[in-house]
Design a protein around this motif. Structure first.
Motif, short mmCIF file in Angstrom:
data_model
loop_
_atom_site.label_atom_id
_atom_site.label_comp_id
_atom_site.label_asym_id
_atom_site.label_seq_id
_atom_site.Cartn_x
_atom_site.Cartn_y
_atom_site.Cartn_z
N SER A 80 0.84 -1.20 0.00
CA SER A 80 0.00 0.00 0.00
C SER A 80 0.87 1.25 0.00
O SER A 80 1.90 1.30 0.68
CB SER A 80 -0.90 0.00 1.24
OG SER A 80 -1.60 1.22 1.34
N ASP A 81 0.44 2.26 -0.78
CA ASP A 81 1.16 3.54 -0.77
C ASP A 81 0.44 4.57 0.09
O ASP A 81 0.78 5.75 0.08
CB ASP A 81 1.35 4.06 -2.19
CG ASP A 81 0.02 4.39 -2.88
OD1 ASP A 81 -1.04 4.23 -2.25
OD2 ASP A 81 0.06 4.82 -4.05
N GLY A 82 -0.57 4.09 0.84
CA GLY A 82 -1.30 4.99 1.75
C GLY A 82 -2.39 5.81 1.07
O GLY A 82 -2.99 6.69 1.69
N ASP A 83 -2.66 5.51 -0.21
CA ASP A 83 -3.71 6.23 -0.95
C ASP A 83 -5.01 5.44 -0.85
O ASP A 83 -5.14 4.36 -1.42
CB ASP A 83 -3.30 6.38 -2.42
CG ASP A 83 -4.32 7.16 -3.24
OD1 ASP A 83 -5.41 7.46 -2.72
OD2 ASP A 83 -4.03 7.46 -4.42
N LEU A 85 -8.15 6.73 -1.65
CA LEU A 85 -9.21 7.48 -2.34
C LEU A 85 -10.33 6.55 -2.79
O LEU A 85 -11.51 6.89 -2.65
CB LEU A 85 -8.63 8.20 -3.56
CG LEU A 85 -9.66 8.92 -4.45
CD1 LEU A 85 -10.36 10.03 -3.68
CD2 LEU A 85 -8.98 9.48 -5.71
N LYS A 111 -9.29 0.00 5.27
CA LYS A 111 -8.12 0.41 4.49
C LYS A 111 -7.60 -0.76 3.65
O LYS A 111 -6.41 -1.03 3.58
CB LYS A 111 -7.03 0.94 5.43
CG LYS A 111 -7.42 2.25 6.11
CD LYS A 111 -6.28 2.83 6.92
CE LYS A 111 -6.69 4.19 7.52
NZ LYS A 111 -5.60 4.79 8.33
N ASN A 113 -6.38 -2.48 0.45
CA ASN A 113 -5.53 -1.91 -0.60
C ASN A 113 -6.17 -2.09 -1.98
O ASN A 113 -5.67 -2.82 -2.84
CB ASN A 113 -4.14 -2.56 -0.56
CG ASN A 113 -3.17 -1.89 -1.53
OD1 ASN A 113 -3.45 -0.83 -2.08
ND2 ASN A 113 -2.02 -2.52 -1.73
N LYS A 115 -6.32 0.11 -4.32
CA LYS A 115 -5.47 0.70 -5.36
C LYS A 115 -4.48 -0.34 -5.88
O LYS A 115 -4.24 -0.43 -7.09
CB LYS A 115 -4.73 1.92 -4.82
CG LYS A 115 -3.92 2.65 -5.88
CD LYS A 115 -3.24 3.90 -5.33
CE LYS A 115 -2.42 4.60 -6.40
NZ LYS A 115 -1.73 5.80 -5.85
N GLY A 136 -10.50 4.60 -9.38
CA GLY A 136 -9.13 5.03 -9.11
C GLY A 136 -8.51 5.84 -10.23
O GLY A 136 -7.43 6.43 -10.06
#
Length: 332
Positions: A80-83, A85, A111, A113, A115, A136
């Motif tokens: 995960s890149d912490g995005d 959205l 949360k 992942n 994305k 996304g």
């Protein structure tokens, strides 16, 4: 949570789970079912029985499932890149169409992942996964829906009695100039007039979006039952004659039968002009031709393949489609 022993989900299992989470289904039911299946199948330590899961707070269930899913991604070298959205957009979408409890919203505040999952989605996947990918990639998801025919986000639901309507309404709508996938119109075949009433009662309590109900001619009592609880934003239409097969133009039925019975002896098409239900006539034709039993689902798909243009739209089919396309005036 730090001492968990997890069996990672495979790519196929991840795809199945996320597909189930993003379908047009009751939010609480689908999230609980998927999360519990993941926990019972992939959490090795601690091993939790189904009875135990039924007693856990939603926040704990969410944390376990999120941990397992994300661990599975990490096992596939997808971090995960912490995005988050997409997660927020899913949360906003589910809240925009369903009446959700605070408990159910806890399940959505995850949360996962999503994305990282996008790279596994391709054009051959089901509509809801393609829509997830579009969440996304596109800031204006409704424009993306219209361009790519994503079907999601859903904006209107049609409840009908059977598979014939579910199969042919979208096909006739395309000819009429209404693409259900571009407009986010979702068709549900309830499986009979009594089930239409039950389905409407359930969905009218769950949904914030408009519902269009289509009933056969013989459903006057069911019509009364629905009208007692009809919301301002919903609409209901009852056929003026018989059932949906009776609305099909004779020429379209003839073309379909010729296609179905290619290179077999001629059919007496005068039968189609009799004052009798089309289904009864078709059952007789199939029986006399020595074919298998007439099945509505198979015949509807044959009709769909033989729709050629506006001439295949009867007056009542056009009237139904106009009712579907007309926004409902909401009394405030």
């Amino acid at each position: 949570m730090e001492k968990l022993k997890i069996k990672p989900l495979t790519i196929e299992q991840l795809k199945i789970s996320i597909d189930r989470l993003t379908r047009f289904k009751n939010t609480e039911i689908k999230y609980l079912r998927v999360f519990k299946d993941i926990i019972t199948g992939n959490l090795i330590q601690p091993k939790l029985k189904k009875q135990t899961l039924d007693t856990l707070d939603y926040s704990i269930l969410k944390d376990f499932a999120e941990k397992i899913i994300n661990f599975s991604f990490e096992n596939l070298n997808i971090k995960s890149d912490g995005d988050f959205l997409i997660n927020q957009r899913l949360f906003d979408y589910e809240n925009s169409i369903f009446n959700l409890s605070e408990q159910t919203q806890i399940l959505l505040k995850n949360k996962i992942n999503y994305k990282g999952f996008l790279e596994f989605i391709d054009d051959n996947d089901v509509k809801n996964l393609q829509w997830l990918k579009a969440l996304g990639e596109n800031s204006d998801i409704k424009s993306a829906r219209a361009i790519k025919e994503l079907h999601f986000p859903i904006e209107k639901v049609i409840i009908c009695e059977g598979i014939t309507e579910e199969t042919l309404l979208p096909a006739f709508a395309d000819i009429f100039g209404i693409n259900f996938d571009r407009l986010g119109i979702h068709v549900i075949s309830a499986g009979g007039k009594n089930q239409v009433v039950k389905t409407y009662y359930d969905l009218s309590k769950e949904l914030k979006i408009p519902i269009f109900v289509l009933l056969d001619k013989d459903a006057e009592e069911n019509l009364k039952s629905i009208n007692l609880n009809l919301r301002n934003l919903d609409n209901i239409y009852i056929l003026t004659c018989g059932e949906f097969e009776d609305l099909l133009p004779v020429e379209l039925i003839e073309r379909t039968l010729n296609y179905a019975f290619l290179n077999i002896s001629q059919i007496d098409f005068k039968l189609l002009n009799q004052q009798a239900p089309k289904v009864k006539i078709l059952e007789e034709i199939f029986k006399n031709r020595g074919m298998h039993e007439f099945k509505k689902s198979e015949f509807a798909n044959l009709v769909k393949q033989n729709i050629t243009g506006p001439e295949d739209l009867s007056e009542e089919i056009i009237k139904i489609l106009n009712n579907i396309a007309t926004p409902v005036k909401i009394n405030i």
